[in-house]
Write a protein that holds these residues in place. Structure first.
Motif, PDB file in Angstrom:
ATOM      1  N   VAL A  97      35.606  20.352  28.232  1.00 38.04           N
ATOM      2  CA  VAL A  97      35.729  20.998  26.925  1.00 38.04           C
ATOM      3  C   VAL A  97      34.534  21.915  26.699  1.00 38.04           C
ATOM      4  N   GLY A  98      34.633  22.773  25.710  1.00 41.48           N
ATOM      5  CA  GLY A  98      33.558  23.728  25.451  1.00 41.48           C
ATOM      6  C   GLY A  98      33.393  24.647  26.641  1.00 41.48           C
ATOM      7  N   VAL A  99      32.150  25.026  26.929  1.00 43.21           N
ATOM      8  CA  VAL A  99      31.896  25.936  28.047  1.00 43.21           C
ATOM      9  C   VAL A  99      32.303  25.311  29.386  1.00 43.21           C
ATOM     10  N   ALA A 100      32.338  23.998  29.457  1.00 41.00           N
ATOM     11  CA  ALA A 100      32.758  23.313  30.687  1.00 41.00           C
ATOM     12  C   ALA A 100      34.249  23.496  30.966  1.00 41.00           C
ATOM     13  N   SER A 101      35.002  23.997  29.978  1.00 39.82           N
ATOM     14  CA  SER A 101      36.435  24.219  30.191  1.00 39.82           C
ATOM     15  C   SER A 101      36.703  25.528  30.929  1.00 39.82           C
ATOM     16  N   HIS A 102      35.661  26.315  31.179  1.00 40.35           N
ATOM     17  CA  HIS A 102      35.817  27.586  31.887  1.00 40.35           C
ATOM     18  C   HIS A 102      35.754  27.355  33.397  1.00 40.35           C
ATOM     19  N   ALA A 103      36.601  28.076  34.121  1.00 42.26           N
ATOM     20  CA  ALA A 103      36.624  28.020  35.584  1.00 42.26           C
ATOM     21  C   ALA A 103      36.886  29.434  36.084  1.00 42.26           C
ATOM     22  N   THR A 104      36.696  29.647  37.377  1.00 45.85           N
ATOM     23  CA  THR A 104      36.872  30.974  37.947  1.00 45.85           C
ATOM     24  C   THR A 104      38.088  30.991  38.858  1.00 45.85           C
ATOM     25  N   TYR A 105      38.898  32.043  38.681  1.00 46.70           N
ATOM     26  CA  TYR A 105      40.093  32.265  39.477  1.00 46.70           C
ATOM     27  C   TYR A 105      40.082  33.708  39.964  1.00 46.70           C
ATOM     28  N   ARG A 106      40.775  33.958  41.054  1.00 47.78           N
ATOM     29  CA  ARG A 106      40.939  35.335  41.525  1.00 47.78           C
ATOM     30  C   ARG A 106      42.363  35.500  42.052  1.00 47.78           C
ATOM     31  N   PHE A 107      42.849  36.754  41.976  1.00 41.59           N
ATOM     32  CA  PHE A 107      44.214  37.011  42.434  1.00 41.59           C
ATOM     33  C   PHE A 107      44.325  38.439  42.954  1.00 41.59           C
ATOM     34  N   ARG A 108      45.315  38.617  43.851  1.00 41.69           N
ATOM     35  CA  ARG A 108      45.573  39.930  44.449  1.00 41.69           C
ATOM     36  C   ARG A 108      46.896  39.867  45.203  1.00 41.69           C
ATOM     37  N   TYR A 109      47.341  41.054  45.616  1.00 41.20           N
ATOM     38  CA  TYR A 109      48.471  41.170  46.535  1.00 41.20           C
ATOM     39  C   TYR A 109      47.913  41.492  47.914  1.00 41.20           C
ATOM     40  N   PRO A 110      48.655  41.235  48.988  1.00 47.34           N
ATOM     41  CA  PRO A 110      48.124  41.408  50.341  1.00 47.34           C
ATOM     42  C   PRO A 110      47.553  42.797  50.651  1.00 47.34           C
ATOM     43  N   THR A 111      48.081  43.850  50.046  1.00 46.08           N
ATOM     44  CA  THR A 111      47.580  45.197  50.337  1.00 46.08           C
ATOM     45  C   THR A 111      46.376  45.593  49.491  1.00 46.08           C
ATOM     46  N   ASP A 112      45.999  44.773  48.508  1.00 47.29           N
ATOM     47  CA  ASP A 112      44.844  45.089  47.650  1.00 47.29           C
ATOM     48  C   ASP A 112      43.551  44.954  48.432  1.00 47.29           C
ATOM     49  N   THR A 113      42.613  45.816  48.135  1.00 45.67           N
ATOM     50  CA  THR A 113      41.295  45.752  48.789  1.00 45.67           C
ATOM     51  C   THR A 113      40.276  45.019  47.927  1.00 45.67           C
ATOM     52  N   GLU A 114      40.661  44.683  46.693  1.00 46.28           N
ATOM     53  CA  GLU A 114      39.776  43.936  45.800  1.00 46.28           C
ATOM     54  C   GLU A 114      40.547  42.804  45.132  1.00 46.28           C
ATOM     55  N   TRP A 115      39.836  41.731  44.877  1.00 46.75           N
ATOM     56  CA  TRP A 115      40.347  40.639  44.061  1.00 46.75           C
ATOM     57  C   TRP A 115      40.096  40.988  42.596  1.00 46.75           C
ATOM     58  N   THR A 116      40.993  40.615  41.716  1.00 45.32           N
ATOM     59  CA  THR A 116      40.716  40.590  40.284  1.00 45.32           C
ATOM     60  C   THR A 116      40.217  39.186  39.992  1.00 45.32           C
ATOM     61  N   VAL A 117      39.052  39.090  39.345  1.00 47.00           N
ATOM     62  CA  VAL A 117      38.417  37.789  39.107  1.00 47.00           C
ATOM     63  C   VAL A 117      38.376  37.517  37.598  1.00 47.00           C
ATOM     64  N   TRP A 118      38.821  36.342  37.219  1.00 45.82           N
ATOM     65  CA  TRP A 118      38.802  35.925  35.819  1.00 45.82           C
ATOM     66  C   TRP A 118      38.004  34.653  35.654  1.00 45.82           C
ATOM     67  N   GLU A 119      37.222  34.600  34.595  1.00 45.40           N
ATOM     68  CA  GLU A 119      36.768  33.333  34.047  1.00 45.40           C
ATOM     69  C   GLU A 119      37.865  32.948  33.069  1.00 45.40           C
ATOM     70  N   ALA A 120      38.368  31.727  33.176  1.00 47.15           N
ATOM     71  CA  ALA A 120      39.531  31.350  32.375  1.00 47.15           C
ATOM     72  C   ALA A 120      39.507  29.863  32.043  1.00 47.15           C
ATOM     73  N   THR A 121      40.233  29.517  30.991  1.00 45.98           N
ATOM     74  CA  THR A 121      40.497  28.111  30.731  1.00 45.98           C
ATOM     75  C   THR A 121      41.811  27.759  31.429  1.00 45.98           C
TER      76      THR A 121
END
Length: 153
Positions: A97-121
């Motif tokens: 809970v609180g700030v501890a509820s934040h985690a990091t995720y990343r996503f992309r498609y195979p042809t992408d050269t960069e990941w999109t990175v989110w801090e998210a609950t």
């Protein structure tokens, strides 16, 4: 350059373990992914008499979510979850809970050269199924703060 349609099933979504450097686990077993880049958006109405009857607004807050649906995956020998699904469960634990509820995720498609990175609950959804169905896995990521990018290694 040939523009091609992108297969929704090709999206790659990974969850971080929060370590430095991070260990990333791909979330497996997905059957549907929906990215909503306007979820939690808030606007202010800026229409006034000078607008001459035309609506006007300013966006005051941006937000986004990723909703994932799939099939629960467990190792048939030791019962361990798919590594990505397990990380989602860890990130959504009751004590996070609180700030501890934040985690990091990343996503992309195979042809992408960069990941999109989110801090998210992380919010886990319903789990279950009917007589002739597999058990479901449902998870929603709600972006916190701005997106960042990182190069695909």
């Amino acid at each position: 350059m040939a523009l091609r349609k992108v297969n929704a099933r090709d999206i790659i979504i990974e969850a971080s373990d929060g370590a430095d450097p991070a260990t990333w686990a791909e979330i497996g077993g997905l059957t549907s992914v929906t990215i909503n880049r306007s979820e939690n958006e808030e606007t202010a109405d800026t229409t006034d008499f000078d607008s001459q009857g035309a609506y006007s607004q300013d966006i005051m807050q941006r937000g986004a979510t990723i909703e994932m649906e799939g099939q629960l995956r467990k190792d048939d020998t030791d019962g361990s979850l798919d590594p990505g699904q397990a990380q989602c469960e860890t990130n959504a634990a009751e004590d996070r809970v609180g700030v501890a509820s934040h985690a990091t995720y990343r996503f992309r498609y195979p042809t992408d050269t960069e990941w999109t990175v989110w801090e998210a609950t992380t919010t886990l959804g319903e789990q279950g199924g009917g007589t002739n169905e597999k058990t479901t896995f449902n998870c929603t990521l709600t972006k916190c703060g701005p997106s960042t990018t990182e190069a695909v290694a």
